[in-house]
Design a protein around this motif. Structure first.
Motif, short mmCIF file in Angstrom:
data_model
loop_
_atom_site.label_atom_id
_atom_site.label_comp_id
_atom_site.label_asym_id
_atom_site.label_seq_id
_atom_site.Cartn_x
_atom_site.Cartn_y
_atom_site.Cartn_z
N ALA A 56 19.77 50.91 31.98
CA ALA A 56 20.51 50.77 30.71
C ALA A 56 21.20 49.41 30.65
N THR A 57 20.91 48.64 29.62
CA THR A 57 21.48 47.30 29.53
C THR A 57 22.95 47.31 29.14
N ASN A 58 23.44 48.46 28.73
CA ASN A 58 24.87 48.54 28.40
C ASN A 58 25.66 49.24 29.50
N SER A 59 25.11 49.22 30.71
CA SER A 59 25.78 49.92 31.81
C SER A 59 26.79 49.02 32.52
N VAL A 60 27.77 49.67 33.11
CA VAL A 60 28.80 48.98 33.91
C VAL A 60 28.87 49.68 35.25
N TRP A 61 28.93 48.89 36.31
CA TRP A 61 28.97 49.42 37.66
C TRP A 61 30.24 48.91 38.32
N MET A 62 30.99 49.80 38.98
CA MET A 62 32.24 49.41 39.64
C MET A 62 32.26 50.00 41.05
N TRP A 63 32.78 49.24 41.98
CA TRP A 63 32.86 49.71 43.35
C TRP A 63 34.13 49.17 44.03
N GLY A 64 34.58 49.91 44.98
CA GLY A 64 35.79 49.51 45.70
C GLY A 64 35.46 48.54 46.82
N GLY A 65 36.47 47.77 47.24
CA GLY A 65 36.28 46.79 48.31
C GLY A 65 37.46 46.78 49.26
N MET A 66 37.88 45.60 49.63
CA MET A 66 39.00 45.43 50.56
C MET A 66 39.98 44.42 49.94
N THR A 67 41.24 44.76 49.94
CA THR A 67 42.21 43.86 49.32
C THR A 67 42.30 42.55 50.10
N SER A 68 42.41 41.46 49.37
CA SER A 68 42.56 40.14 49.99
C SER A 68 43.84 39.46 49.55
N MET A 69 44.65 40.15 48.74
CA MET A 69 45.92 39.59 48.26
C MET A 69 47.03 40.63 48.48
N ALA A 70 48.15 40.13 49.00
CA ALA A 70 49.30 41.03 49.17
C ALA A 70 49.82 41.43 47.80
N HIS A 71 50.29 42.67 47.69
CA HIS A 71 50.71 43.14 46.37
C HIS A 71 51.86 44.13 46.54
N GLU A 72 53.00 43.78 45.95
CA GLU A 72 54.20 44.64 45.95
C GLU A 72 54.51 45.18 47.34
N GLY A 73 54.50 44.27 48.30
CA GLY A 73 54.89 44.63 49.67
C GLY A 73 53.77 45.22 50.50
N LEU A 74 52.59 45.39 49.89
CA LEU A 74 51.45 45.95 50.64
C LEU A 74 50.61 44.81 51.21
N ASN A 75 50.15 44.99 52.44
CA ASN A 75 49.39 43.95 53.12
C ASN A 75 47.97 43.85 52.59
N ILE A 76 47.33 42.76 53.01
CA ILE A 76 45.91 42.59 52.69
C ILE A 76 45.07 43.43 53.66
N GLY A 77 43.82 43.56 53.37
CA GLY A 77 42.91 44.28 54.26
C GLY A 77 42.89 45.78 54.06
#
Length: 409
Positions: A56-77
């Motif tokens: 389908a040419t109107n499809s969207v695919w999303m997947w999780g990964g690993m954080t590489s930026m610290a965010h609100e006190g949470l570490n990367i990785g």
């Protein structure tokens, strides 16, 4: 109207100057031949690359990964993993999402499929019904997975054409059980796909896989389609989903490593634009090559007029009209360009057909060829160009005065 004598005279003139006629014809032949090869190759490249957009040419695919930026006190990785509640969240938050599905890949090697004494390591995908629409499965027999299979945790499977051929041979697989790591799944459907490799695949209900093979509520990849949304609208939608998922999972929305996405519509449009540009570029090159050949024809015809000045003068002295002189010169140019152009057209299409039959189709090049309508257009263009190539020398011939022509040396 030009009579048989005129044709005979033109052919006689051409036969007396074989090398000149051949070289003139070859320039036109080469121009058309190159034009066909360039356009056909461009089409082959386009078909190969666009073949990858058969889902389908109107499809969207999303997947999780690993954080590489610290965010609100949470570490990367930190890993970002989609779960069932993410599907429910998206379903409740966006009315425009169609065929929403999670997907878990159970790769061959760790998961073995068998029927009686036949075995195979096939890719197994655990999905919701909507994913089969996104993949645009072509059902050959039986049915696809449905919501009832999901709710009742039914151990059913839809198998690919190659899975059927390897495990069931000549048997009808519908209603029989295929074992996946020793667990029987009832075969309810057989599908094929434009991508041959994807027919070595089995689809089973996501809910069953979460109970049987990967206990928990992980969904791996999330897929959905966006209806009639434009590229801009789908990009806005994806960006909004990213922000909400980022807030839900606690990562920076700008962190591209934490969550990946692929917008098929955006890539599809970009490829179309790219190949339209390539076709225009190739067409320009081909047309200029053809023009170079036609200029050669025109120059040769000017030489012909110069050589036949005295003859043309005598013709006019005994009553030949300027119109008949123009017709004579244009017809000679027309014969050369039409015949050579037609041969170039045939050779070009022949080479492309040969390549299409001998070259295996790939994801980057397949079935090179020229659209029949363009071939007709090219043929008409050659005829028109032939007339134009002869027009200037013909007008010069028509202006020759008999007295001056007879004095010409």
């Amino acid at each position: 109207m030009l009579d048989f004598g005129v044709w005979q005279e033109i052919l006689s003139t051409m036969s007396k100057n074989k090398l000149r006629t051949f070289l003139t014809s070859f320039s036109v032949f080469w121009g058309i031949f190159i034009l066909m090869i360039l356009l056909g190759s461009g089409n082959g490249l386009k078909k190969g690359v666009m073949h990858n957009f058969s889902d389908a040419t109107n499809s969207v695919w999303m997947w999780g990964g690993m954080t590489s930026m610290a965010h609100e006190g949470l570490n990367i990785g930190r890993p970002v993993t989609f779960r069932n509640d993410d599907l429910s969240y998206l379903d409740a938050s966006y009315e425009g999402l169609e065929n929403l599905s999670g997907r878990i890949n159970l790769w061959g090697g760790a998961y073995h499929s068998s029927y009686k004494n036949e075995y195979g390591d096939f890719e197994i995908q655990a999905v919701l019904p909507g994913h089969q629409v996104t993949e645009k499965l072509d059902l050959m027999e039986g049915r696809l997975l449905n919501e009832y299979d999901m709710k009742k945790f039914r151990k059913v499977a839809v198998i690919g054409r190659k899975v059927k051929e390897r495990l069931f041979k000549e048997e009808d697989p519908i209603g029989k059980y295929v074992n996946i790591n020793g667990i029987p799944f009832l075969v309810v459907g057989v599908f094929t796909d434009i991508h041959d490799g994807e027919t070595e695949r089995l689809y089973i209900p996501l809910t069953v896989a979460q109970k049987t093979f990967q206990p928990g509520n992980m969904v791996g990849t999330i897929t959905f389609t966006t209806g009639n949304a434009t590229v801009e609208e789908s990009e806005v939608l994806i960006e909004d989903i990213r922000k909400k998922i980022a807030q839900k999972h606690g990562f920076n929305p700008d962190d591209q490593s934490a969550m990946g996405s692929w917008n098929a519509l955006k890539e599809y449009k970009q490829m179309l634009t790219l190949f339209n540009g390539i076709n225009i570029f190739v067409g320009i090159i081909g047309v200029f090559t053809l023009i170079a050949g036609l200029v050669g024809v025109s120059n040769i015809m000017l030489i012909v007029v110069k050589e036949r000045t005295k003859e043309i003068g005598i013709r006019k002295a005994i009553g030949a009209t300027p119109r008949s002189i123009i017709g004579l010169i244009i017809l000679e140019a027309l014969i050369i360009t039409s015949f050579a152009g037609y041969l170039g057209l045939l050779f070009g299409i022949g080479i492309l057909e040969f390549l299409a039959s001998k070259m295996p189709a790939s994801d980057f090049f397949r079935n090179p060829g020229v659209d029949f309508r363009f071939a007709i257009f090219a043929a008409l263009l050659v005829i028109f160009a032939g007339m134009m190539a002869g027009f200037v020398p013909a007008r010069r011939a028509a202006r020759i005065k008999p007295i001056e022509a007879l004095r010409d040396e």
